[in-house]
Design an enzyme around this catalytic site. Structure first.
Site, mmCIF file in Angstrom:
data_model
loop_
_atom_site.group_PDB
_atom_site.id
_atom_site.type_symbol
_atom_site.label_atom_id
_atom_site.label_comp_id
_atom_site.label_asym_id
_atom_site.label_seq_id
_atom_site.Cartn_x
_atom_site.Cartn_y
_atom_site.Cartn_z
ATOM 1 N N GLU A 151 4.749 2.788 -12.572
ATOM 2 C CA GLU A 151 6.209 2.637 -12.670
ATOM 3 C C GLU A 151 6.562 1.164 -12.439
ATOM 4 O O GLU A 151 5.996 0.522 -11.578
ATOM 5 C CB GLU A 151 6.857 3.527 -11.592
ATOM 6 C CG GLU A 151 8.353 3.489 -11.560
ATOM 7 C CD GLU A 151 8.956 3.721 -12.930
ATOM 8 O OE1 GLU A 151 8.737 4.781 -13.512
ATOM 9 O OE2 GLU A 151 9.650 2.804 -13.423
ATOM 10 N N LEU A 153 10.013 0.105 -12.165
ATOM 11 C CA LEU A 153 11.435 -0.046 -11.820
ATOM 12 C C LEU A 153 11.628 -0.870 -10.549
ATOM 13 O O LEU A 153 10.732 -0.957 -9.705
ATOM 14 C CB LEU A 153 12.098 1.324 -11.659
ATOM 15 C CG LEU A 153 11.606 2.290 -10.586
ATOM 16 C CD1 LEU A 153 12.209 1.997 -9.226
ATOM 17 C CD2 LEU A 153 11.953 3.707 -10.996
ATOM 18 N N ALA A 252 14.742 -19.944 -6.672
ATOM 19 C CA ALA A 252 14.222 -20.379 -5.370
ATOM 20 C C ALA A 252 15.081 -19.748 -4.274
ATOM 21 O O ALA A 252 16.255 -19.455 -4.478
ATOM 22 C CB ALA A 252 14.282 -21.895 -5.276
ATOM 23 N N CYS A 260 7.225 -3.763 -2.244
ATOM 24 C CA CYS A 260 6.236 -3.793 -3.331
ATOM 25 C C CYS A 260 5.443 -5.094 -3.425
ATOM 26 O O CYS A 260 4.227 -5.080 -3.295
ATOM 27 C CB CYS A 260 6.933 -3.507 -4.656
ATOM 28 S SG CYS A 260 7.797 -1.948 -4.627
ATOM 29 N N LYS A 263 3.131 -5.906 -0.412
ATOM 30 C CA LYS A 263 2.073 -4.899 -0.284
ATOM 31 C C LYS A 263 1.077 -4.997 -1.451
ATOM 32 O O LYS A 263 -0.129 -4.977 -1.254
ATOM 33 C CB LYS A 263 2.739 -3.515 -0.260
ATOM 34 C CG LYS A 263 1.807 -2.340 -0.129
ATOM 35 C CD LYS A 263 2.555 -1.074 0.253
ATOM 36 C CE LYS A 263 3.419 -0.529 -0.857
ATOM 37 N NZ LYS A 263 2.690 0.191 -1.903
#
Ligand code: UGA
Length: 429
Positions: A151, A153, A252, A260, A263
């Site tokens: 996915e 999104l 910036a 996400c 990780k």
């Protein structure tokens, strides 16, 4: 088609609702009974614009239903999406225990041939593991295929992203499973990439890592531009108009956060290390990102004489970005923690998130006016539209010292300077 979505978190709920919207009959399964009851009552357990309406619509139409009955849900559906979490282990790798539990349940309750789809972000090789886990827990031998279908999104624009993806990736070695997946995505107007599961899994990590790389590149360049008094926004725009580079993920700021990028970059680095093929550029991406929230904070500290003890600082925004209530790996939280460590008094504001920290040195206020009142400096940490539209002429009389630090380069610096603020952005010259 009849679909089962296992895991009704962020990705699972959005995916389920989008498939319901596309005309499929969806069941959402979760071990968290409270979540299931809330969703079945039409109440979303997280903040995401537009999604609650869709939930109410499909619950009412019964095109989506939620259950915690694992056995029945698996028996009744032939396409099963695994959307459970893959949290970070201490060593940076992804923890696959939830995925394993689901795979074992699927094996145990598999009554007829099924297609099992991993949508959760899972390390390269997981489709093979899922196949093994299902096989070894089957009570009778039933054929099945495992597909990787990542996915892409974003939180805050989940619905739009899931309804209109740039591409759909299908990783499978089974012709039947590929045909079923193509049918499932029939109504989507975007390219479909068909490949094997390992490449599909890698595409997801590599895409997130590359976007993180763009952000760290522009942030490190911003530090150089700062010293040379060059506006980084102009540089990013000038670079981004080259089609080979592109304008996106080139703002910036305070570094990337969320559940996400941090990780996934770490998980890919872990895979690279375990494989003996290091990704040295990506190691630097992490280093730049770790430093970035403190870059602007150090400027604030210098401006206030090098000591923040007894100083009162307003922090605008707690979420890791606008339009979400997620504070995981939020630059704002890192900044607040650093301020508390420096014994500053912190006043925080966020339009959606409630501050849950226990420090006596940090308090949340309902309005921006109350938050900035009596402060020695104001720092914008989250790019909420509300902060773009602030009337700084009304805020100026409230502050003790007119220092404004713009971690998102989102305020009109000339305008606030006219109001009497000393403005500092991230190389926003
Ligand atoms: C990210 C990816 O963008 C999605 O494609 C992916 O599906 C998702 O991770 C996931 O793996 O589930 P998300 O974490 O929701 O989505 O947030 P982004 O919009 O990508 O922002 C990530 C961080 O980068 C935020 O802290 C944001 O403020 C920061 N950012 C983004 C910048 O600092 N500069 C930019 O130019 C863009």
């Amino acid at each position: 088609m009849k679909l089962l979505i296992v895991g009704t978190g962020y990705v699972g709920t959005t995916t389920g609702l989008v498939f319901a919207e596309m005309g499929h009959q969806v069941t959402g399964l979760d071990v968290d009974t409270q979540k299931i009851q809330s969703l079945q009552a039409g109440n979303l357990h997280f903040y995401e614009p537009g999604l609650d309406e869709l939930l109410r619509k499909h619950v009412k139409n019964e095109t989506i239903t939620f259950t915690d009955n694992i056995k029945k849900a698996i028996e009744m559906n032939d396409v099963i999406f695994i959307c459970v979490g893959t949290p970070k282990e201490e060593n940076g790798s992804a923890d696959l225990s939830y995925v394993k539990n689901v795979a074992q349940d699927i094996g145990r309750y598999m009554n007829r041939s099924k297609v099992i789809v991993t949508k959760s972000t899972v390390p390269v090789g997981t489709a093979e593991l899922v196949t093994e886990w299902i096989k070894t827990s089957q009570l009778q031998s039933v054929p099945f295929a495992v597909v990787s279908n990542p996915e892409f999104l974003r939180e805050g624009s989940a619905l739009a992203d899931a309804l209109k993806p740039d591409r759909i990736v299908i990783g499978s070695t089974s012709d039947t499973a590929r045909r079923i997946m193509r049918e499932l995505y029939d109504n989507f107007q975007c390219p479909i990439i068909e490949t094997n599961p390992k490449a599909s899994e890698m595409i997801k990590y590599a895409a997130n890592s590359f976007l993180a790389l763009k952000i760290s590149f522009i942030n490190e360049l911003a530090r150089l531009c700062d010293k040379l008094e060059i506006n980084i926004n102009d540089v990013a725009q000038g670079m981004g108009l080259d089609h080979r580079i592109g304008p996106h993920f080139f703002r910036a700021g305070l570094g990337y956060g969320g559940s996400c990028f941090p990780k996934d970059v770490n998980a890919l680095l872990h895979t690279a290390e375990a494989t003996g093929s290091p990704l040295t550029i990506l190691e630097s991406v992490v280093q730049v990102n770790t430093e970035q929230p403190l870059y602007l904070l150090n400027k604030l500290k210098q401006a206030l004489g090098g000591n923040l003890q007894e100083k009162t600082i307003a922090v605008l925004g707690l979420a890791f970005k606008a339009n979400t209530d997620d504070t995981r790996e939020s630059a704002s939280i890192k900044i607040i923690e650093a301020l508390i460590n420096e014994q500053a008094n912190v006043k925080v504001h966020d339009p959606v998130v409630k501050w849950s920290g226990s420090s006596a040195g940090c308090h949340q206020f309902k309005t921006v006016a109350d938050t900035v009142s009596g402060t020695d400096a104001v720092m914008i940490c989250t790019d909420w539209d509300e902060y773009r539209e602030l009337d700084w002429s009304k805020l100026k009389p409230l502050v003790k010292q007119p220092y404004l630090f713009d971690g998102r380069n989102m305020v009109d610096k000339e305008h606030v300077a006219k109001m009497g603020f000393y403005y500092t952005g991230v190389a926003n010259h």
